[in-house]
Write a protein that holds these residues in place. Structure first.
Motif, PDB file in Angstrom:
ATOM      1  N   ILE A 254       0.875  -1.009   0.273  1.00 28.07           N
ATOM      2  CA  ILE A 254      -0.459  -0.251  -0.041  1.00 28.07           C
ATOM      3  C   ILE A 254       1.050   1.299  -0.091  1.00 28.07           C
ATOM      4  N   THR A 255       0.713   1.888  -0.900  1.00 27.96           N
ATOM      5  CA  THR A 255       1.183   3.072  -0.526  1.00 27.96           C
ATOM      6  C   THR A 255       0.896   4.292  -0.061  1.00 27.96           C
ATOM      7  N   SER A 256       1.257   4.770   1.350  1.00 25.26           N
ATOM      8  CA  SER A 256       0.690   5.823   1.944  1.00 25.26           C
ATOM      9  C   SER A 256       1.352   6.857   2.301  1.00 25.26           C
ATOM     10  N   PRO A 257       0.674   8.216   2.553  1.00 27.16           N
ATOM     11  CA  PRO A 257       0.808   9.315   2.568  1.00 27.16           C
ATOM     12  C   PRO A 257       1.777   9.205   3.867  1.00 27.16           C
ATOM     13  N   SER A 258       1.933   8.217   4.943  1.00 30.02           N
ATOM     14  CA  SER A 258       1.855   8.848   6.259  1.00 30.02           C
ATOM     15  C   SER A 258       3.514   7.248   6.395  1.00 30.02           C
ATOM     16  N   SER A 259       3.289   6.541   4.657  1.00 30.18           N
ATOM     17  CA  SER A 259       4.475   5.747   4.562  1.00 30.18           C
ATOM     18  C   SER A 259       5.952   5.898   5.280  1.00 30.18           C
ATOM     19  N   PRO A 260       7.267   5.116   6.142  1.00 34.33           N
ATOM     20  CA  PRO A 260       7.938   5.634   5.690  1.00 34.33           C
ATOM     21  C   PRO A 260       8.852   5.552   3.893  1.00 34.33           C
ATOM     22  N   PRO A 261       9.778   6.368   4.165  1.00 33.61           N
ATOM     23  CA  PRO A 261      10.448   6.370   2.943  1.00 33.61           C
ATOM     24  C   PRO A 261      11.297   5.200   2.245  1.00 33.61           C
ATOM     25  N   GLU A 262      10.796   4.813   0.920  1.00 28.36           N
ATOM     26  CA  GLU A 262      11.768   3.402   0.314  1.00 28.36           C
ATOM     27  C   GLU A 262      12.589   3.473  -0.119  1.00 28.36           C
ATOM     28  N   PRO A 263      13.983   3.397   0.781  1.00 25.78           N
ATOM     29  CA  PRO A 263      15.606   3.509   0.075  1.00 25.78           C
ATOM     30  C   PRO A 263      14.803   3.538  -2.112  1.00 25.78           C
TER      31      PRO A 263
ATOM     32  N   GLY B   1      -2.850  14.050  -2.828  1.00 25.78           N
ATOM     33  CA  GLY B   1      -3.700  13.526  -4.283  1.00 25.78           C
ATOM     34  C   GLY B   1      -2.480  12.391  -5.075  1.00 25.78           C
ATOM     35  N   LYS B   2      -1.545  12.851  -4.928  1.00 26.76           N
ATOM     36  CA  LYS B   2       0.109  11.754  -5.384  1.00 26.76           C
ATOM     37  C   LYS B   2       0.692  10.811  -4.170  1.00 26.76           C
ATOM     38  N   THR B   3       1.094   9.951  -5.275  1.00 26.96           N
ATOM     39  CA  THR B   3       1.570   8.714  -4.074  1.00 26.96           C
ATOM     40  C   THR B   3       3.033   8.675  -5.028  1.00 26.96           C
ATOM     41  N   ASP B   4       3.622   9.533  -5.202  1.00 24.57           N
ATOM     42  CA  ASP B   4       4.932   9.823  -5.347  1.00 24.57           C
ATOM     43  C   ASP B   4       5.726  11.181  -5.042  1.00 24.57           C
ATOM     44  N   SER B   5       5.067  11.964  -4.081  1.00 22.46           N
ATOM     45  CA  SER B   5       5.222  13.417  -3.811  1.00 22.46           C
ATOM     46  C   SER B   5       5.798  13.493  -2.752  1.00 22.46           C
ATOM     47  N   SER B   6       7.281  13.789  -2.225  1.00 18.91           N
ATOM     48  CA  SER B   6       7.904  13.415  -1.233  1.00 18.91           C
ATOM     49  C   SER B   6       6.794  12.537  -0.090  1.00 18.91           C
ATOM     50  N   PRO B   7       7.502  11.604   1.321  1.00 19.35           N
ATOM     51  CA  PRO B   7       6.203  11.538   2.429  1.00 19.35           C
ATOM     52  C   PRO B   7       6.609  12.895   3.263  1.00 19.35           C
TER      53      PRO B   7
ATOM     54  N   ARG C 126       6.852  17.133   9.544  1.00 18.24           N
ATOM     55  CA  ARG C 126       7.862  17.448   8.375  1.00 18.24           C
ATOM     56  C   ARG C 126       8.083  16.492   7.590  1.00 18.24           C
ATOM     57  N   ASP C 127       9.034  16.399   6.833  1.00 19.97           N
ATOM     58  CA  ASP C 127       9.865  16.013   5.210  1.00 19.97           C
ATOM     59  C   ASP C 127      10.622  15.042   6.122  1.00 19.97           C
ATOM     60  N   ALA C 128       9.669  13.626   5.811  1.00 17.41           N
ATOM     61  CA  ALA C 128      10.238  12.472   5.474  1.00 17.41           C
ATOM     62  C   ALA C 128      11.982  11.774   5.652  1.00 17.41           C
ATOM     63  N   LEU C 129      12.695  12.831   4.026  1.00 19.51           N
ATOM     64  CA  LEU C 129      13.474  12.735   4.053  1.00 19.51           C
ATOM     65  C   LEU C 129      14.543  13.565   5.116  1.00 19.51           C
TER      66      LEU C 129
END
Length: 544
Positions: free
Chosen positions: A159-168, A234-240, A307-310
């Motif tokens: 699942i792609t979530s806006p609250s998911s940790p960033p993927e390496p 509304g986007k799945t590829d935005s910075s988490p 906060r920006d997760a990255l």
């Protein structure tokens, strides 16, 4: 059966932290989540006056003049719901509904209201999951950390979530700013305690009413979901984003909490650059009028920070469109609360000495306790006076992974529940009876609590006038003990207000300067809390 409802045509799922389905079939945990359609394509009626608020004052540039999405059939909603539950690995048969807003009407029952709201839904969700609970198992996380090939696959990890940790290694795009309304973030949760005995079993206390600590957990989880929903572009590829609870500004219990069907609801009322104020309330639901908003039992305000997760830096959240005078008033209240918090911080006893009036009070306290503390004095301490140092109570808890959030830190709502339950125990011993909870004053979450550490809670009665006064203040300090580092750091200080509903309370007496500062802090918070509680009732039109 638990049901979530959200405006902006979102689907919400069940939560083991809040309830479970009453179905007789096998149940499995479905984490607290919400899915919502893309809001960046929302059509704005430009003939109506527009009010823009938030860090971006040029928010007019964010209005997208695009056609709204079409209306799907009801079976499409059910299909999307089943697909989402399949991804989460759930065999729950509970009802997940979508609603056109908080004013959805009903005819005869909560179930009928849910089905009617689902039928009026006007858009499919885009599949994003908003949650403060983890969506992967702890054992899989450990297996991945140690490179074990035996870790089991979790469907939720797809699942792609806006609250998911960033993927390496994944490349993310810059997050877009989307103009949002207060209604866009509105979310409500239905807790049907009257009809769901399994749910009631998780919340009921020894006295036959509901556990306040469990409700506090639910409020924190709800505030997190609302925040992620507002911040979503509304986007799945935005910075988490990483959104955390910065502070619990106030929780006021306006009437006793009995066993009845309840509605928890909330939305964003104020935004700064990276902060959001979340207003929530809990209402009774009438069995005869399930769609009717009954008496308000509790109101709460949380401040969440993005906060920006990255990078770990402050991330700008979506600006807000204020559509009417009521929303402008709510937004102004948020600005006022922010200004009052800055003023309280500047005048804190850790930064400035007591006022002249408070210094006189300290001297009067000294004259009182010295006559009891002097071994040559024949004056004995009255039975209704307690030394402040003798009102302490402590507890230590191991921080387990079952109580973690999406960021693999201990869930803030769980910390609130632990602090409340210790404060309740201390208050009970102090008055020798069962106290009534009135309020939780402002607390700040200074540091996250890592999994595996020890949490040391120290409680103390810091302010009680005694005599005919029924209310008193209980402080709980939370320290994180890291045995590997040999460190002890304070992460939170909680301030609870309780009352003895039957008789007056004993009087607490400090006898050192440090204890006098605690006494003054408790007095300040009690006085300010009474004013804020009155303003809440006045501004929101709530009954006493």
């Amino acid at each position: 059966m638990l049901r979530f409802t959200s405006s902006a045509t979102s689907l919400l799922s069940q939560s083991p932290a809040i309830a479970r389905s009453s179905s007789t079939s096998s149940q499995s945990a479905v984490h607290h989540l919400a899915t919502t359609r893309t809001l960046s394509k929302r059509r704005i009626n430009t003939k109506k006056p527009l009010f823009f608020s938030g860090a971006n004052r040029n928010a007019r540039d964010l209005v997208a003049n695009q056609k709204p999405v079409g209306t799907p059939a009801k079976d499409s909603i059910e299909k999307a719901r089943n697909e989402l539950l399949d991804k989460l690995g759930s065999n729950s048969s509970g009802t997940v509904i979508a609603s056109g807003g908080p004013t959805s009407s009903a005819t005869s029952s909560i179930s009928a209201a849910a089905e009617a709201a689902a039928a009026r839904n006007s858009a499919l969700p885009h599949g994003k999951v908003f949650t403060v609970r983890p969506i992967t198992s702890w054992i899989d996380k450990l297996a991945n950390q140690h490179g074990s090939p035996t870790g089991t696959h979790n469907p939720a990890s797809n699942i792609t979530s806006p609250s998911s940790p960033p993927e390496p290694g994944k490349k993310y795009n810059k997050r877009d700013l989307v103009l949002k309304t207060m209604q866009d973030s509105y979310t409500e949760i239905i807790l049907p305690f009257k009809t769901d005995k399994a749910l009631l079993e998780e919340y009921i206390n020894v006295g036959g009413s509901l556990r306040h600590g469990k409700i506090m957990e639910d409020l924190d989880a709800l505030a997190g979901a609302i925040s992620y929903k507002h911040a979503d572009d509304g986007k799945t590829d935005s910075s988490p984003l990483t959104i955390v609870t910065a502070s619990v500004d106030r929780i006021d219990l306006l009437k006793p909490l009995g066993v009845c069907d309840l509605r928890l609801s909330g939305h964003v009322t104020y935004v700064g650059y990276s902060s959001m104020e979340i207003f929530m309330k809990m209402e009774e639901i009438s069995e005869d009028k399930p769609g009717h908003h009954g008496d308000t039992i509790l109101v709460a305000r949380f401040t969440m920070v993005a906060r920006d997760a990255l990078t770990g830096k402050a991330a700008q959240v979506n600006p807000m469109l204020l559509q009417n005078d009521t929303e402008k008033k709510l937004f102004q209240m948020g600005e006022d609360h922010k200004a009052k918090k800055r003023l309280a911080t500047d005048s804190a006893l850790t930064k400035r000495p007591p006022t002249q009036e408070e210094r006189f009070l300290i001297h009067d306290l000294y004259l009182n306790y010295s006559q009891y503390d002097d071994p040559q004095s024949k004056t004995k301490k009255p039975d209704d006076v307690e030394w402040l140092a003798d009102t302490k109570m402590s507890a230590i808890h191991i921080m387990q992974p079952q109580d973690r959030n999406i960021h693999d830190k201990i869930f803030g709502g769980y910390l609130m529940r632990l602090a409340y339950e210790l404060a309740f125990c201390n208050a009970s011993v102090f008055i020798s009876s069962r106290p009534t909870f009135l309020a939780l004053d402002e607390i700040s979450f200074r540091k996250p609590v890592p999994i595996g550490t020890f949490l040391a809670l120290d409680s103390q009665i810091v302010y009680a006038e005694g005599g005919d006064h029924h209310s008193f203040q209980v402080m709980v300090k939370a320290d994180v003990l890291d045995v590997k580092k040999g460190s002890r750091e304070t992460t939170n200080t909680f301030w609870f207000t309780f009352t003895d509903p039957i008789k007056g309370t004993p009087k607490v007496m400090p006898r050192t300067y440090a204890e006098s500062m605690l006494y003054l802090e408790g007095k300040r918070r009690r006085m300010l809390g009474s004013q804020l509680a009155g303003l809440n009732r006045k501004n929101l039109g709530l009954q006493k």
